[in-house]
Design a protein around this motif. Structure first.
Motif, short mmCIF file in Angstrom:
data_model
loop_
_atom_site.label_atom_id
_atom_site.label_comp_id
_atom_site.label_asym_id
_atom_site.label_seq_id
_atom_site.Cartn_x
_atom_site.Cartn_y
_atom_site.Cartn_z
N GLU A 178 0.83 -1.21 0.00
CA GLU A 178 0.00 0.00 0.00
C GLU A 178 0.86 1.26 0.00
OE1 GLU A 178 -4.01 -1.70 2.30
OE2 GLU A 178 -2.38 -0.78 3.44
N GLN A 179 1.93 1.20 0.78
CA GLN A 179 2.84 2.34 0.83
C GLN A 179 3.40 2.62 -0.56
OE1 GLN A 179 3.42 4.51 3.09
NE2 GLN A 179 4.99 5.54 1.88
N THR A 180 3.89 1.58 -1.25
CA THR A 180 4.45 1.77 -2.58
C THR A 180 3.37 2.27 -3.55
OG1 THR A 180 5.78 -0.17 -2.07
CG2 THR A 180 5.93 0.70 -4.31
N ALA A 181 2.20 1.69 -3.47
CA ALA A 181 1.11 2.13 -4.34
C ALA A 181 0.84 3.62 -4.16
CB ALA A 181 -0.16 1.32 -4.06
N ARG A 182 0.85 4.03 -2.88
CA ARG A 182 0.62 5.44 -2.59
C ARG A 182 1.68 6.31 -3.24
NH1 ARG A 182 -1.19 4.31 2.36
NH2 ARG A 182 0.93 4.39 3.10
N GLU A 183 2.92 5.85 -3.19
CA GLU A 183 4.00 6.64 -3.79
C GLU A 183 3.83 6.74 -5.31
OE1 GLU A 183 7.77 5.07 -2.42
OE2 GLU A 183 7.07 5.11 -0.34
N ILE A 184 3.50 5.63 -5.93
CA ILE A 184 3.29 5.66 -7.38
C ILE A 184 2.19 6.64 -7.72
CG2 ILE A 184 2.57 4.32 -9.40
CD1 ILE A 184 3.72 1.83 -8.08
N PRO A 228 10.99 2.32 -11.13
CA PRO A 228 11.61 1.65 -9.97
C PRO A 228 10.57 1.27 -8.91
CG PRO A 228 12.58 3.82 -10.33
CD PRO A 228 11.53 3.66 -11.37
N LEU A 229 9.53 2.09 -8.80
CA LEU A 229 8.50 1.76 -7.81
C LEU A 229 7.75 0.50 -8.21
CD1 LEU A 229 7.25 5.38 -7.07
CD2 LEU A 229 8.40 3.84 -5.47
N PHE A 230 7.55 0.32 -9.51
CA PHE A 230 6.90 -0.92 -9.95
C PHE A 230 7.81 -2.13 -9.69
CE2 PHE A 230 3.70 1.63 -12.22
CZ PHE A 230 2.57 0.89 -11.95
N SER A 231 9.11 -1.93 -9.85
CA SER A 231 10.03 -3.03 -9.49
C SER A 231 9.82 -3.42 -8.03
CB SER A 231 11.50 -2.59 -9.63
OG SER A 231 11.76 -2.21 -10.94
N LYS A 232 9.71 -2.39 -7.21
CA LYS A 232 9.50 -2.63 -5.79
C LYS A 232 8.21 -3.41 -5.56
CE LYS A 232 9.82 0.27 -1.65
NZ LYS A 232 9.80 1.71 -1.31
N VAL A 233 7.20 -3.02 -6.29
CA VAL A 233 5.91 -3.73 -6.18
C VAL A 233 6.11 -5.20 -6.49
CG1 VAL A 233 3.69 -4.06 -7.34
CG2 VAL A 233 4.39 -1.77 -6.62
N ARG A 234 6.84 -5.49 -7.57
CA ARG A 234 7.04 -6.89 -7.96
C ARG A 234 7.75 -7.67 -6.84
NH1 ARG A 234 7.44 -4.30 -13.02
NH2 ARG A 234 9.68 -3.90 -12.82
N GLU A 235 8.74 -7.04 -6.25
CA GLU A 235 9.42 -7.70 -5.13
C GLU A 235 8.46 -7.94 -3.97
OE1 GLU A 235 12.71 -5.19 -4.10
OE2 GLU A 235 13.40 -5.20 -6.19
N GLN A 236 7.66 -6.91 -3.69
CA GLN A 236 6.75 -7.04 -2.55
C GLN A 236 5.68 -8.09 -2.79
OE1 GLN A 236 5.79 -2.86 -2.33
NE2 GLN A 236 7.18 -2.52 -0.61
N PHE A 237 5.25 -8.22 -4.01
CA PHE A 237 4.27 -9.27 -4.31
C PHE A 237 4.92 -10.65 -4.18
CE2 PHE A 237 0.95 -6.52 -6.34
CZ PHE A 237 -0.11 -7.03 -5.61
N ALA A 238 6.19 -10.72 -4.56
CA ALA A 238 6.88 -12.00 -4.42
C ALA A 238 6.89 -12.43 -2.95
CB ALA A 238 8.30 -11.90 -4.96
#
Ligand code: MN
Ligand code: MN
Lengths: 229, 331, 229, 229, 229, 229, 229, 331
Positions: free
Chosen positions: D32-38, D63-73
């Motif tokens: 959610e935090q990353t989504a908010r930043e995007i 880069p934020l989407f990369s982070k999302v991918r990691e977080q989903f993993a």
């Protein structure tokens, strides 16, 4: 035992009731599907100007209205004469939507208000309760109000599509509709609420007319060249 | 610059193309959901009937016969409802359809645990319940085709199946994928069972401590090729047990008027165990807390019934009591 | 203007509807008044033992049931054939109460379960929807359940009034009623909830029988001397 | 004692469950935090016209989407096989929001509808349930509807920022999206309700196009010069 | 400006109103305190049998009723003529409770129904609206119903305290009260709902009488030796 | 950008708050766990009669009360002096439940009302706000009311377990408690509502005593001042 | 009797509490009155354009803010150090409203975001809990959101009043505020819900700017000539 | 020892005797209440019609004629509804029946204040409204007997009157009691008015600052012998005014499409005054706060309408605008 017999008779009644409800729900679901198809087809009205285009659209949905009539026949058969209001809530919504679509079709073809009888005929239902499966007056009126809102959108898109005479005619039509509704002393809350939004449709179309007028974009003939049904 | 005659939806638009795909996916899921809801509803109705039947045990009359009848009906529900349900759920995430079959499942658990308690004075175990709802694919062919209404062996006879035959396609795919796993560890058990499944089912409700762990393990691996199952999540199991207490209460109250002196006392003890357990779970799960109030009410009703028996009995020597009732009921 | 005419026609429909509802409410209010009077009269059953006494009570309320039949005739006349379920909620409660009172009267006179047809006849309504203003099965069943609860009270008071045979017969009757209801797969929530309370009535009467039995107060003849209808 | 064992087993289950849920919630909180930043970064789209500007924005969020991918993993690892729908509610909201942001990014870059597969790839999740932690179709569709509403706002701001061709293209795009959704037979209440609001987005953009049309502000080339993905 | 004057007038009205309401609330709070004290004193009736004991209790609360009369005088003074029903809600509850306590006192002393006038006199209020601060009929009736429920409890405790004749007399009294209430055509929802509970009180006492009857514990004289007021 | 800086400062505050709240919630969860264990243990009181049995139960929960005291110490440490009421809602429920359990333990051991100070000591909290983490008076009173309801259930079960003298003593105790509460002018709505249910507990126990009395089951020794027949 | 003594001790506690609460409520009522006066005065902003007019309005409310500071001083004195959060709900609403009014005043004077400290100073309260009677961060943020909604209304009215440059500046300001809030991870439900409405305010002002833009009504200088604080 | 034949209620029991009395009292009150509700409902319907009529003023068309028509209807409501209502309320605590007539009264205030605003651009005063609802007893005889439906001069013609004639008895009693007060202070005014009441009613709506104080005083004393009145509590008045803003909003919005440039601006100013006043009342009265939200919405809608006119008007010189509209509406 006697009591047991009496009660198993009762159970049959209860079961039949439950089954009937299921059947009605299924029949209504079919109607909803057809209504959705009609609506999707009629959306094309916003994309292009010209009466031929509109007549083409209306033609396209004819078979779907036939289907509606068949589906209402199926539904009507299931409803015992005296139980329309017992299950009313199940089809109320779809009958309102179909009233809207029928009235819209009439308007697109003839630029006039659909009559209650002709709308009922298009759906294959009766106007008078006594005559069988009918369309309640309230539901017909709800349909008209939905149509009004769609026409205000149509006025905007007609200008984009290059038909600046259209909004003037719509404006006149909605004005009449508005006057008509004002005459009613509405008890039905849903209807009243929906009616409140009519004035915004009226105003929206009138502002389109205004925009066109000050730019002298209204064709002189706009009040006359409307097709008559 | 405007396309000429777009009266209808533009079939070539990639957007429209994509949405046609979405449509069929949504419809297929919805249809399956509806079919499951229907099965669940049938399970509910039939389980309720079993419960009604079992309540006759309160009167002491023909207890054994009632239990036998009930067992037959429970087995029937398994074969004609749960097996088709298991086939619908095959290859799916059962939790996706939990809301659709949870009401039926809970009512079924209520019925089975009620049966089990009346027969063995014991709480049925989750593993036993789960075991009953595991079927071999062969069962599907053997038992369901005669039933007709619940047929799951071919696509066409599935109740309300969509004409495209999606669900059957799904199970076929599983068949393609898994035959090799059939012979692994617990596989032998599975392939042994199908033929005499109907007779062991009865036992499963009865004895709950055997070979279930193994079977459970099997469910977790993907050796499900030979079997299909309706998952019984622990929470659903417990919610069914909570409802059981309501039936125990009803039976206890009826026993009082039938002069059955033992049942209420025995049931009261049993319900206290359940009550205390639920009390100890606390607010961890909202579903449980919601049932807690009803459970408490049921327990107190049974306690009051025991109390009534006690003060009533005080006016007459115990041994005369049964006499009194045999007299009044033969009246 | 045409539209205006159409809409004033609509208004007439809406007004008529509203007026009809008012009339129905008034007619139902009258029925409620009569139902109350019957109920008050029948309360006397708790005060004294003896069949003559009960028959006297039943006789006293006969004219009130006549009045009910007249009032239902008035009401029925107002309801167009197909609109029973449109206004159903308005009279549902009073019809349940009258079903209860009719079934109670039948029991007091004949010690047997009232038939659906005879109950309907006492109220002057039909059993089958198709035949006109009718009593819904659900409402009849609600009436029976209310009667059961009144009978459990009657069992207690009959003992006080010196009729110890009564509870034994009531107990048997309620047991049969209970078995009957058990056969039903009740969907109607109100009915189901009401049914749950039946078992307490059953138990209460059975505990009265118990009390009498251990004290050997049950007359030997209690199962036999009941009047047959 | 057998019974006790049943209950203590269940206690263990509850405890394990509670812990797992906590872990999932924490993982979702990160997402959610990353989504908010995007989302905050992408808000810049409303402030300035020009494709370069938009591409810059899209680049910034990579880069934020990369982070999302990691977080989903991380999240995916916590979910036991076949229990996606058990915990679904916890991440439903964030996956819808991320689907929206991904689809918006695709639109801003290529002016076309994001494919389901490509959206899933951007988030690092699967399309098919069988393949692992996936994005539910419903959630993807919810994302598209949110995007539609954001684009209607974009149409307004694009005019202010001096890009009057933009609304015309958005109007066409939303029209197609609307047609697409109309094909669906929506049962899902949330989706249906959200879909109702699509109509407003479509009409809003239509009226922007109308405003531009009557003022002759639509660039001639607006239908053609759209970038292709 | 005229308009402003209208609004500032209203502000004054609001302010005065608020102050008056506060004063009334304070006066009512005092009454509630006294009512609570009376109620607590009268609870002693459940603990011990015998008429002397009851008369003693009644004597004890006399000074508290004097206090009530004084407090009502204070309250009455605050209420402008013809505005009783404007503030009615504030004291409705306490006047009902005091009506209950007064009627209970009358019953305990004389075993008869309190008259409306005498109850009003005990509280220091009027019976007729025209005569000043009065006790609404509804509130008096509510008080009687509360008394009925207290008497059903009293019947139980009287048996424990060794007065088995008491329940028989209470049963008769509640029966009459029930008949009385049945005569009323209750529209007031609160009253009707409370009346529904009277039935339970009646039945409870009936079952006490039943218990005593089957155990032959009813004193032969129980119907006669009741004190007359 | 300035605004951003301001807001990220805000975020820090919000985060710190959120974390504290989480910690408190965890600490309270532990308390709830212990409270549940005590409650479950004490349920054994309903199963068997005899003072030794009860004393054994009380002994068994002693270590759990020690644990409670430790857990309250941990919780208290987390709460800044001035913020007790900020997070009050989080532990209000568990402190009420523990007050109930402590008061119940006192009653079972000594058959008297627990004092506020001693209850607080059992939980390891203060009585006065000024002295630190305390138990609000309202919460203590709620605990007493919950105890009353448990005792009414106990009265019923004690009879089954063969201790017919118990209900007589409980009845007396609840009567005193009831008198006490009647003196209070309760503003707290929750407390007032709960108090309403005390009346039912009292009457329930009274009817148990009544049942025993009419059957002559009350042991002579069951208190001294027991009913005189 | 012992129990009575204990309970009358309880009553004293309850009474003291109740009295304190009353006093606080009265103090808060005064604050609400002043807040209402400020709010009413500041409504004049919508009626007329021009910075002098706005500055005049701000000047007019200065004495009212002094009054607020005095009233908060009175209130603060009544609150024992540790009980701020005990009574928090009583003044939460008025402190939010005053935060809104203070922030609005700052914006009208300087066209910038009010700082938390300066807002607190205007009200005469602290920022940090430890320093005394303070304004919670949540309440300050609620105030800002209310201000945003008022400014969107202001943008509309400014155009009518002949200040078409105003909406452009407000749009920019609200955009920044929106970005700020987007960074926050709001747990507080009320705040989150209110934040959802910020989006509407932003879009409303954007559409005003859009209306002005398409009609070429935005003054060239509108981005630059904003007053600096 | 049990009385012999108590089949029916014991008519001699003092309890039953008392309850017969209670019954008639409750019934009489309830009947009166119902009659008042009916009158209130009629007032609501007819007031709504007046409001619909007045909304036509938005179009500029035949403004004067519309106003005249509206006034006639308002006077008609006074005569045929409020006068019977006043007679029902005569001698009663009006607050006892406030809930029954409040909806009608508020709608009537809405209509009257709407009329007043359209005619005089001003808020009507409470005193003026109150004055209109005060009638001399002679009015009752003069004006209501022809009306039939609303007759209040004799018991029989009262709508829904109970056969016992209770209400009439009530008013007679008042007549007996009060004639002596008829000549006190303000009494002369009262006895002057009745004959030309119908013409002064119109004026009352118009000028609101005269002789009302005197009349008010008269209401407070018990010199009500010659007059009957329907009380208008300040709160009811204000709630009616709050609803007025909704009608102003609707009219303003319609004016926009009719190209009426002045009405929205003027109405906006007026509504701001009302809005600010309500804002200053705050939470003192819950009923007011409840209306506040709607009021705020209405104001903002009018502000938006003014804004729309402004930005639209920007594209064309002001003087051309009227031209445009006269052109388009004659179309
Ligand atoms: Mn069940
Ligand atoms: Mn209105």
């Amino acid at each position: 035992m006697e009591t047991a017999a009496v009660f198993s008779d009762f159970q049959e009644h209860l079961d039949a009731d439950h089954e009937l409800k299921e059947e009605i729900r299924n029949a209504v679901r079919e109607l909803e599907q057809t209504a959705r198809e009609i609506q999707t087809s009629m959306q094309a009205m916003h994309q292009q100007a010209g009466n031929e285009h509109l007549l083409k659209i209306c033609e396209n949905v004819e078979p779907l209205f036939s289907k509606v009539r068949e589906q209402f026949a199926v539904l009507a058969e299931k409803i015992p004469a005296s139980q329309y209001y017992r299950f009313n809530d199940i089809w109320r919504f779809v009958i309102q939507r179909l009233a809207y679509l029928a009235a819209l079709k009439v308007y697109l073809m003839h630029e006039r208000l659909a009559e209650r009888q002709e709308t009922a005929d298009m759906l294959g239902v009766k106007v008078r309760r006594e005559d069988g499966f009918h369309m309640d007056l309230d539901d017909f009126l709800m349909g008209l109000l939905t149509m009004a809102s769609e026409l205000s959108r149509f006025a905007v898109n007609a200008v984009v599509a290059g038909d600046p005479g259209r909004p003037v005619r719509i404006s006149k039509f909605l004005g009449e509709l508005d006057s008509g509704f004002r005459l009613l002393n509405l008890k039905n809350d849903m209807l009243r609420k929906r009616f409140d939004s009519l004035k915004y449709s009226v105003q929206k179309v009138e502002s389109v007319v205004y925009d066109l007028t000050i730019r002298r974009l209204v064709p002189a003939s706009s009040g006359d060249n409307e097709p008559k049904g | 610059n405007r396309a000429k005659s777009k009266c209808k939806v533009d079939e070539n638009s990639p957007v429209i193309q994509a949405f046609y795909g979405y449509q069929s996916e949504l419809d297929a899921r919805h249809d399956k959901y509806e079919r499951i809801v229907k099965l669940s509803r049938d399970i509910t109705i039939e389980s309720k009937r079993v419960i009604f039947l079992l309540q006759r045990c309160a009167g002491n009359e023909d207890q054994e016969e009632v239990l036998t009848q009930a067992l037959t009906r429970i087995k029937d529900i398994q074969k004609t409802r749960f097996l088709p349900l298991a086939l619908e759920l095959d290859g799916e995430d059962h939790y996706q359809f939990m809301r659709a079959y949870s009401p039926g499942l809970q009512e079924y658990i209520e019925a089975v645990s009620f049966y089990h308690y009346l027969k063995y004075s014991q709480l049925v175990s989750l593993t036993a319940v789960q075991q009953d709802l595991q079927f071999s694919r062969q069962d599907a062919i053997l038992h369901t085709s005669p039933g007709g209404a619940s047929g799951a062996d071919s696509t066409a006879s599935q109740p309300g199946a969509s004409p495209q035959g999606k669900p059957a396609g799904g199970s076929e795919k599983k068949d393609d994928k898994s035959p090799l796993n059939g012979s692994s560890g617990s596989g032998t058990q599975t392939s042994d069972q199908p033929s005499n499944k109907t007779s062991t089912e009865a036992k499963a409700v009865v004895d709950s401590s055997e070979e279930v762990a193994a079977k459970k393990r099997r469910n977790d691996t993907d050796s499900r090729s030979e079997t299909v199952v309706v998952s019984v999540p622990p929470m659903e199991f417990m919610l069914g047990i909570a409802d059981l207490t309501g039936e125990l209460m009803r039976t206890a109250i009826m026993s009082v008027s039938a002069g059955n002196l033992d049942f209420p006392i025995q049931a009261c003890k049993f319900m206290r165990v359940i009550h205390d357990a639920f009390m100890s779970y606390g607010n961890t799960a909202r579903e449980l807390s919601k049932k807690m109030w009803t459970l408490q009410q049921s327990l107190q009703k049974v306690e009051n019934a025991c109390y009534t028996l006690q003060v009533r009995g005080s006016e007459i020597p115990k041994h005369m009591l049964a006499e009194v009732f045999s007299a009044s009921s033969s009246d």
